[in-house]
Write an enzyme that holds these catalytic residues in place. Structure first.
Site, PDB file in Angstrom:
ATOM      1  N   ARG A  10       2.728  -7.738  -2.787  1.00 48.35           N
ATOM      2  CA  ARG A  10       2.858  -6.321  -3.139  1.00 48.35           C
ATOM      3  C   ARG A  10       2.444  -5.497  -1.922  1.00 48.35           C
ATOM      4  O   ARG A  10       1.761  -5.981  -1.021  1.00 48.35           O
ATOM      5  CB  ARG A  10       1.976  -5.970  -4.332  1.00 48.35           C
ATOM      6  CG  ARG A  10       2.385  -6.656  -5.627  1.00 48.35           C
ATOM      7  CD  ARG A  10       1.356  -6.425  -6.723  1.00 48.35           C
ATOM      8  NE  ARG A  10       1.212  -5.008  -7.046  1.00 48.35           N
ATOM      9  CZ  ARG A  10       0.112  -4.454  -7.553  1.00 48.35           C
ATOM     10  NH1 ARG A  10      -0.954  -5.185  -7.776  1.00 48.35           N
ATOM     11  NH2 ARG A  10       0.079  -3.174  -7.839  1.00 48.35           N
ATOM     12  N   LYS A  86      -6.589 -12.385 -11.414  1.00 48.75           N
ATOM     13  CA  LYS A  86      -6.828 -11.696 -12.687  1.00 48.75           C
ATOM     14  C   LYS A  86      -5.582 -10.962 -13.187  1.00 48.75           C
ATOM     15  O   LYS A  86      -5.487 -10.652 -14.379  1.00 48.75           O
ATOM     16  CB  LYS A  86      -7.992 -10.708 -12.563  1.00 48.75           C
ATOM     17  CG  LYS A  86      -7.711  -9.467 -11.741  1.00 48.75           C
ATOM     18  CD  LYS A  86      -8.917  -8.535 -11.699  1.00 48.75           C
ATOM     19  CE  LYS A  86      -8.650  -7.295 -10.875  1.00 48.75           C
ATOM     20  NZ  LYS A  86      -7.586  -6.435 -11.427  1.00 48.75           N
ATOM     21  N   ASP A  87      -4.629 -10.694 -12.297  1.00 47.71           N
ATOM     22  CA  ASP A  87      -3.416  -9.985 -12.692  1.00 47.71           C
ATOM     23  C   ASP A  87      -2.310 -10.909 -13.172  1.00 47.71           C
ATOM     24  O   ASP A  87      -1.239 -10.447 -13.560  1.00 47.71           O
ATOM     25  CB  ASP A  87      -2.871  -9.160 -11.511  1.00 47.71           C
ATOM     26  CG  ASP A  87      -3.756  -7.976 -11.177  1.00 47.71           C
ATOM     27  OD1 ASP A  87      -4.485  -7.510 -12.075  1.00 47.71           O
ATOM     28  OD2 ASP A  87      -3.731  -7.519 -10.016  1.00 47.71           O
ATOM     29  N   THR A 130      -9.777   3.834 -17.322  1.00 48.63           N
ATOM     30  CA  THR A 130      -9.490   2.424 -17.046  1.00 48.63           C
ATOM     31  C   THR A 130      -8.149   2.062 -17.664  1.00 48.63           C
ATOM     32  O   THR A 130      -7.809   2.563 -18.740  1.00 48.63           O
ATOM     33  CB  THR A 130     -10.583   1.487 -17.585  1.00 48.63           C
ATOM     34  OG1 THR A 130     -10.207   0.135 -17.300  1.00 48.63           O
ATOM     35  CG2 THR A 130     -10.780   1.642 -19.085  1.00 48.63           C
ATOM     36  N   SER A 132      -7.591  -1.166 -18.116  1.00 48.00           N
ATOM     37  CA  SER A 132      -7.917  -2.496 -18.629  1.00 48.00           C
ATOM     38  C   SER A 132      -8.437  -2.403 -20.057  1.00 48.00           C
ATOM     39  O   SER A 132      -9.455  -1.748 -20.320  1.00 48.00           O
ATOM     40  CB  SER A 132      -8.985  -3.143 -17.742  1.00 48.00           C
ATOM     41  OG  SER A 132      -9.636  -4.200 -18.406  1.00 48.00           O
ATOM     42  N   LEU A 133      -7.757  -3.071 -20.972  1.00 48.24           N
ATOM     43  CA  LEU A 133      -8.227  -3.070 -22.357  1.00 48.24           C
ATOM     44  C   LEU A 133      -9.511  -3.869 -22.510  1.00 48.24           C
ATOM     45  O   LEU A 133     -10.309  -3.609 -23.414  1.00 48.24           O
ATOM     46  CB  LEU A 133      -7.150  -3.609 -23.287  1.00 48.24           C
ATOM     47  CG  LEU A 133      -5.965  -2.661 -23.519  1.00 48.24           C
ATOM     48  CD1 LEU A 133      -4.898  -3.319 -24.359  1.00 48.24           C
ATOM     49  CD2 LEU A 133      -6.420  -1.367 -24.178  1.00 48.24           C
ATOM     50  N   ARG A 134      -9.730  -4.852 -21.636  1.00 51.75           N
ATOM     51  CA  ARG A 134     -11.009  -5.585 -21.654  1.00 51.75           C
ATOM     52  C   ARG A 134     -12.159  -4.625 -21.333  1.00 51.75           C
ATOM     53  O   ARG A 134     -13.156  -4.575 -22.057  1.00 51.75           O
ATOM     54  CB  ARG A 134     -10.980  -6.730 -20.634  1.00 51.75           C
ATOM     55  CG  ARG A 134     -12.332  -7.438 -20.442  1.00 51.75           C
ATOM     56  CD  ARG A 134     -12.277  -8.413 -19.269  1.00 51.75           C
ATOM     57  NE  ARG A 134     -11.953  -7.741 -18.019  1.00 51.75           N
ATOM     58  CZ  ARG A 134     -12.859  -7.194 -17.207  1.00 51.75           C
ATOM     59  NH1 ARG A 134     -14.143  -7.216 -17.508  1.00 51.75           N
ATOM     60  NH2 ARG A 134     -12.480  -6.601 -16.080  1.00 51.75           N
ATOM     61  N   ARG A 135     -12.016  -3.873 -20.264  1.00 49.62           N
ATOM     62  CA  ARG A 135     -13.079  -2.923 -19.897  1.00 49.62           C
ATOM     63  C   ARG A 135     -13.263  -1.858 -20.965  1.00 49.62           C
ATOM     64  O   ARG A 135     -14.384  -1.471 -21.283  1.00 49.62           O
ATOM     65  CB  ARG A 135     -12.767  -2.288 -18.537  1.00 49.62           C
ATOM     66  CG  ARG A 135     -12.910  -3.272 -17.370  1.00 49.62           C
ATOM     67  CD  ARG A 135     -12.375  -2.708 -16.077  1.00 49.62           C
ATOM     68  NE  ARG A 135     -12.570  -3.632 -14.962  1.00 49.62           N
ATOM     69  CZ  ARG A 135     -11.821  -3.662 -13.874  1.00 49.62           C
ATOM     70  NH1 ARG A 135     -10.813  -2.806 -13.745  1.00 49.62           N
ATOM     71  NH2 ARG A 135     -12.070  -4.527 -12.905  1.00 49.62           N
ATOM     72  N   ARG A 152      -4.133   4.685 -13.791  1.00 51.23           N
ATOM     73  CA  ARG A 152      -3.308   3.756 -13.025  1.00 51.23           C
ATOM     74  C   ARG A 152      -3.390   4.092 -11.543  1.00 51.23           C
ATOM     75  O   ARG A 152      -3.903   5.113 -11.136  1.00 51.23           O
ATOM     76  CB  ARG A 152      -1.843   3.842 -13.496  1.00 51.23           C
ATOM     77  CG  ARG A 152      -1.574   3.343 -14.897  1.00 51.23           C
ATOM     78  CD  ARG A 152      -1.447   1.850 -14.996  1.00 51.23           C
ATOM     79  NE  ARG A 152      -0.487   1.294 -14.056  1.00 51.23           N
ATOM     80  CZ  ARG A 152       0.845   1.283 -14.224  1.00 51.23           C
ATOM     81  NH1 ARG A 152       1.370   1.800 -15.317  1.00 51.23           N
ATOM     82  NH2 ARG A 152       1.638   0.734 -13.320  1.00 51.23           N
ATOM     83  N   GLY A 153      -2.819   3.198 -10.752  1.00 54.24           N
ATOM     84  CA  GLY A 153      -2.764   3.408  -9.314  1.00 54.24           C
ATOM     85  C   GLY A 153      -3.575   2.383  -8.551  1.00 54.24           C
ATOM     86  O   GLY A 153      -4.381   1.651  -9.127  1.00 54.24           O
ATOM     87  N   ASN A 154      -3.353   2.310  -7.238  1.00 50.53           N
ATOM     88  CA  ASN A 154      -4.115   1.376  -6.427  1.00 50.53           C
ATOM     89  C   ASN A 154      -5.544   1.883  -6.226  1.00 50.53           C
ATOM     90  O   ASN A 154      -5.899   2.981  -6.689  1.00 50.53           O
ATOM     91  CB  ASN A 154      -3.410   1.102  -5.094  1.00 50.53           C
ATOM     92  CG  ASN A 154      -3.189   2.367  -4.276  1.00 50.53           C
ATOM     93  OD1 ASN A 154      -4.000   3.293  -4.319  1.00 50.53           O
ATOM     94  ND2 ASN A 154      -2.100   2.417  -3.531  1.00 50.53           N
ATOM     95  N   THR A 157      -6.116   5.370  -4.678  1.00 45.57           N
ATOM     96  CA  THR A 157      -5.601   6.410  -5.584  1.00 45.57           C
ATOM     97  C   THR A 157      -6.581   6.669  -6.722  1.00 45.57           C
ATOM     98  O   THR A 157      -6.853   7.829  -7.080  1.00 45.57           O
ATOM     99  CB  THR A 157      -4.235   5.981  -6.158  1.00 45.57           C
ATOM    100  OG1 THR A 157      -3.294   5.843  -5.091  1.00 45.57           O
ATOM    101  CG2 THR A 157      -3.710   7.001  -7.156  1.00 45.57           C
ATOM    102  N   ARG A 158      -7.131   5.603  -7.296  1.00 44.88           N
ATOM    103  CA  ARG A 158      -8.075   5.784  -8.406  1.00 44.88           C
ATOM    104  C   ARG A 158      -9.358   6.468  -7.930  1.00 44.88           C
ATOM    105  O   ARG A 158      -9.918   7.308  -8.634  1.00 44.88           O
ATOM    106  CB  ARG A 158      -8.385   4.428  -9.046  1.00 44.88           C
ATOM    107  CG  ARG A 158      -7.181   3.800  -9.722  1.00 44.88           C
ATOM    108  CD  ARG A 158      -7.568   2.608 -10.568  1.00 44.88           C
ATOM    109  NE  ARG A 158      -6.410   1.758 -10.840  1.00 44.88           N
ATOM    110  CZ  ARG A 158      -6.356   0.864 -11.804  1.00 44.88           C
ATOM    111  NH1 ARG A 158      -7.399   0.672 -12.592  1.00 44.88           N
ATOM    112  NH2 ARG A 158      -5.278   0.121 -11.985  1.00 44.88           N
ATOM    113  N   CYS A 245      -2.061  -9.170 -21.934  1.00 43.25           N
ATOM    114  CA  CYS A 245      -2.790  -8.090 -21.276  1.00 43.25           C
ATOM    115  C   CYS A 245      -3.219  -7.033 -22.286  1.00 43.25           C
ATOM    116  O   CYS A 245      -3.941  -6.106 -21.962  1.00 43.25           O
ATOM    117  CB  CYS A 245      -1.951  -7.462 -20.165  1.00 43.25           C
ATOM    118  SG  CYS A 245      -0.625  -6.403 -20.741  1.00 43.25           S
TER     119      CYS A 245
END
Length: 309
Positions: A10, A86-87, A130, A132-135, A152-154, A157-158, A245
């Site tokens: 990526r 993790k992705d 976030t 992430s549903l885990r977080r 979202r974003g890298n 960006t976050r 996910c």
């Protein structure tokens, strides 16, 4: 003629940094190896026109970060792909394997905020970002009063969204911040006992065609065996649970000598219930690691409410 290896990645700053780590290790291990990095846009890459929407499970969920890279590997256009483990989804596309890993970095999550020192100091109703549903689930299990919004974003960006005040706080993986030298943004490091990491967090995995012995022989020289053992154990548990996910699952294995401690947790999305199990056992081989992960997965699965997975 020098041997050539084409690696798909990526294009984000973190992805390219991680892919360059693999390329440097390969060049150091194989004098004269011509390593080419091929930047590939994936359907999981965020752009502002999408807004703050989570990756859709119907379109492949986390697998959207890898789909186009995987297609290029299978077509023979590149030799391998480099991913944040993790992705990666529980099960890979047919004909592909991830069996080689760089040494695992810090697997912990971190809390970032410009206003508050830790999760406990967040005021009631604070907005935490976030994707992430885990977080989300693990935070809500501790602070059900918090408002969660998708973010979202890298990584840069976050961090910029946090600086702009879009959210009061957010979470990221410590490994990514370390690799980008962004450690100064960390407010609180979350220990695994308090906030279980994602399966494979902190690990760079190399995906390749299953029977490609040439690429495997190149990767064997740079792959970390101990990281492979913990990664295989965590992913084996995830595969038994067959989590998507959209399932908040944490899995974290630690290896001390030949004794592995594996912890797995599954939570309801709203944080109202968490189901936890752990196991300690001897692990000397990949089969041992896989078996340990499967045991804890099979032990945990019958305890889960219908529909949670």
């Amino acid at each position: 003629m020098p041997q050539k290896l084409r690696i798909g990645s990526r294009g984000s700053q973190l992805a390219m940094t991680q892919t360059n780590m693999v390329a440097i290790a390969l060049r150091n291990a194989h004098a004269g190896l011509d390593v080419e990095i091929v930047e590939i846009l994936t359907s999981g890459d965020w752009n502002p026109s999408q807004g703050e929407t989570r990756l859709m499970e119907a379109k492949g969920g986390k697998g959207q970060f890898a789909h186009e890279i995987e297609q290029r590997i299978l077509a023979g256009e590149i030799d391998c792909g480099v991913h944040s483990l993790k992705d990666m989804p529980s099960f890979l596309s047919d004909g592909l394997v991830i069996e080689h890993f760089l040494p695992r970095a810090d697997a912990r999550d971190v809390f970032l905020s410009l206003k508050y020192l830790n999760i406990e100091s967040l005021p009631m109703g604070a907005v935490v970002g976030t994707s992430s549903l885990r977080r989300q689930a693990f935070l809500l299990s501790k602070r059900p009063d918090i408002k969660i919004v998708a973010l979202r974003g890298n990584v840069p960006t976050r961090i910029e969204k946090l600086a702009q005040g879009q959210v009061d706080a957010m979470f990221l993986a410590k490994a990514g911040l370390d690799r980008l030298s962004f450690q100064s943004h960390i407010t609180q490091i979350l220990e695994p006992d308090y906030f279980l990491p994602a399966c494979g967090q902190g690990t760079i995995g190399i995906e390749m065609r299953k029977d490609d012995t040439r690429v495997a022989s190149l990767m064997n020289t740079i792959s970390c065996t101990r990281t492979a053992l913990v990664s295989i154990a965590e992913r084996a548990a995830l595969q038994v649970l067959d989590g998507s996910c959209h399932t908040p699952i944490g899995a974290y294995a630690e290896l001390v000598g030949e004794r592995m401690h594996l912890r797995v947790a599954v939570a309801k999305q709203d944080g109202s219930a968490t189901f936890f199990d752990e196991i300690v056992g001897p692990v000397a081989t990949m089969d041992d690691a896989r078996t340990l992960g499967q045991v804890v997965g099979h032990r945990l699965k019958p305890r889960l409410p219908e529909g949670i997975l």
